[in-house]
Design an enzyme around this catalytic site. Structure first.
Site, PDB file in Angstrom:
ATOM      1  N   GLU A 108       0.825  -1.213   0.000  1.00 39.11           N
ATOM      2  CA  GLU A 108       0.000   0.000   0.000  1.00 39.11           C
ATOM      3  C   GLU A 108       0.857   1.259   0.000  1.00 39.11           C
ATOM      4  O   GLU A 108       0.462   2.292  -0.551  1.00 39.11           O
ATOM      5  CB  GLU A 108      -0.969  -0.053   1.182  1.00 39.11           C
ATOM      6  CG  GLU A 108      -2.036  -1.131   0.962  1.00 39.11           C
ATOM      7  CD  GLU A 108      -2.888  -1.438   2.180  1.00 39.11           C
ATOM      8  OE1 GLU A 108      -4.107  -1.277   2.095  1.00 39.11           O
ATOM      9  OE2 GLU A 108      -2.300  -1.848   3.209  1.00 39.11           O
ATOM     10  N   GLU A 128      -4.062  -9.759   3.298  1.00 44.11           N
ATOM     11  CA  GLU A 128      -4.917  -9.584   4.466  1.00 44.11           C
ATOM     12  C   GLU A 128      -6.074 -10.573   4.526  1.00 44.11           C
ATOM     13  O   GLU A 128      -6.418 -11.082   5.604  1.00 44.11           O
ATOM     14  CB  GLU A 128      -5.460  -8.139   4.510  1.00 44.11           C
ATOM     15  CG  GLU A 128      -4.463  -7.106   4.996  1.00 44.11           C
ATOM     16  CD  GLU A 128      -3.537  -6.584   3.917  1.00 44.11           C
ATOM     17  OE1 GLU A 128      -2.833  -5.597   4.163  1.00 44.11           O
ATOM     18  OE2 GLU A 128      -3.511  -7.170   2.809  1.00 44.11           O
TER      19      GLU A 128
END
Length: 254
Positions: A108, A128
């Site tokens: 990210e 995730e």
């Protein structure tokens, strides 16, 4: 205490190296604070044109430091997000130089940069979902803007890793480098960017980022508010004069 972000300036390029190598540069609260300070310096220092984010020890960033998480020390800052970057990137151009793994929050961070240089053996991923979590540091809205929708959704929903070659083929990576050479390749790209007018670079980045939300009917009016000061600047006159005189421009940022 050893710094968790090593800062090095080469000419007008600032290199910020994530340094927590024993944990694959997993982000800590201390790293987030150090990165925020480095990014503020990048924007505040008129001698700096471009920033590069990279990682020490052959890895970019493996995400969040779990020891810190268990101790209640999240690697996020109010208004700035994960590692002091994802919610508030700098005004100046930022390049990710990726070796090894860029996973979870590390990926990210890459997606918050403007340009990406990656070693051919680099791997990106948002794992995730494999842990029952959600990539909440910008990966979900940003990845479908960097990759075709269905390709992005595949990696978001499987949590599998994306190799640098495929990422480059889909346009998510600007330059591929041999393993160990990502930073050198990023510096070469940074120098090409940094040769240009500082006001023009900041305004161009701002228009690209903000225009995604502009109504078409207001697009040029909103753009003018950002670009008109550039056209009226001393640097604009210097750029024209340098071209006419067949010399390199000397930018002043005014």
């Amino acid at each position: 205490m050893t710094s968790t972000v090593l800062v090095d300036v080469r000419d007008n390029v600032q290199i910020m190296t994530l340094s927590n190598p024993e944990a694959r540069n997993a982000a800590t609260l201390e790293m987030s604070e150090a990165m925020a300070a480095a990014l503020d310096e990048l924007d505040a220092n008129p001698a700096l044109q471009v920033g590069i984010v990279t990682g020490a020890g052959g890895t970019f960033c493996a995400g969040m430091d779990l020891k810190g998480f268990l101790a209640g020390r999240l690697p996020t800052l109010p208004g700035r997000g994960f590692c002091g970057l994802v919610q508030k990137p700098p005004q100046k151009p930022l390049i990710a130089a990726v070796e090894g793994y860029a996973l979870a929050g590390g990926f990210e961070m890459v997606l918050a940069c403007d340009l990406v240089v990656a070693a051919r053996n680099a791997r990106f991923g948002l794992p995730e979902v494999k842990r029952g979590l959600v990539a909440a540091a910008g990966g979900l809205p940003r990845l479908p803007k960097r990759l075709p929708y269905y390709i992005a959704m595949e990696y978001i929903l499987t949590g599998d890793m994306l190799d640098a070659e495929r990422a480059h083929g889909h346009g998510m990576v600007n330059r591929l480098a041999e393993p160990g050479q990502a930073l050198d390749a990023a510096l070469e790209l940074a120098q090409r960017v940094a040769a240009n007018g500082p006001m023009a670079l900041i305004a161009s980045k701002r228009v690209v980022q903000e225009s995604a939300d502009w109504p078409q009917s207001e697009m040029f009016e909103l753009q003018r508010a950002i670009t008109n000061p550039v056209f009226a600047s001393q640097d604009a006159r210097e750029g024209a004069a340098a071209f006419a005189e067949k010399r390199k421009p000397v930018w002043k940022g005014i």
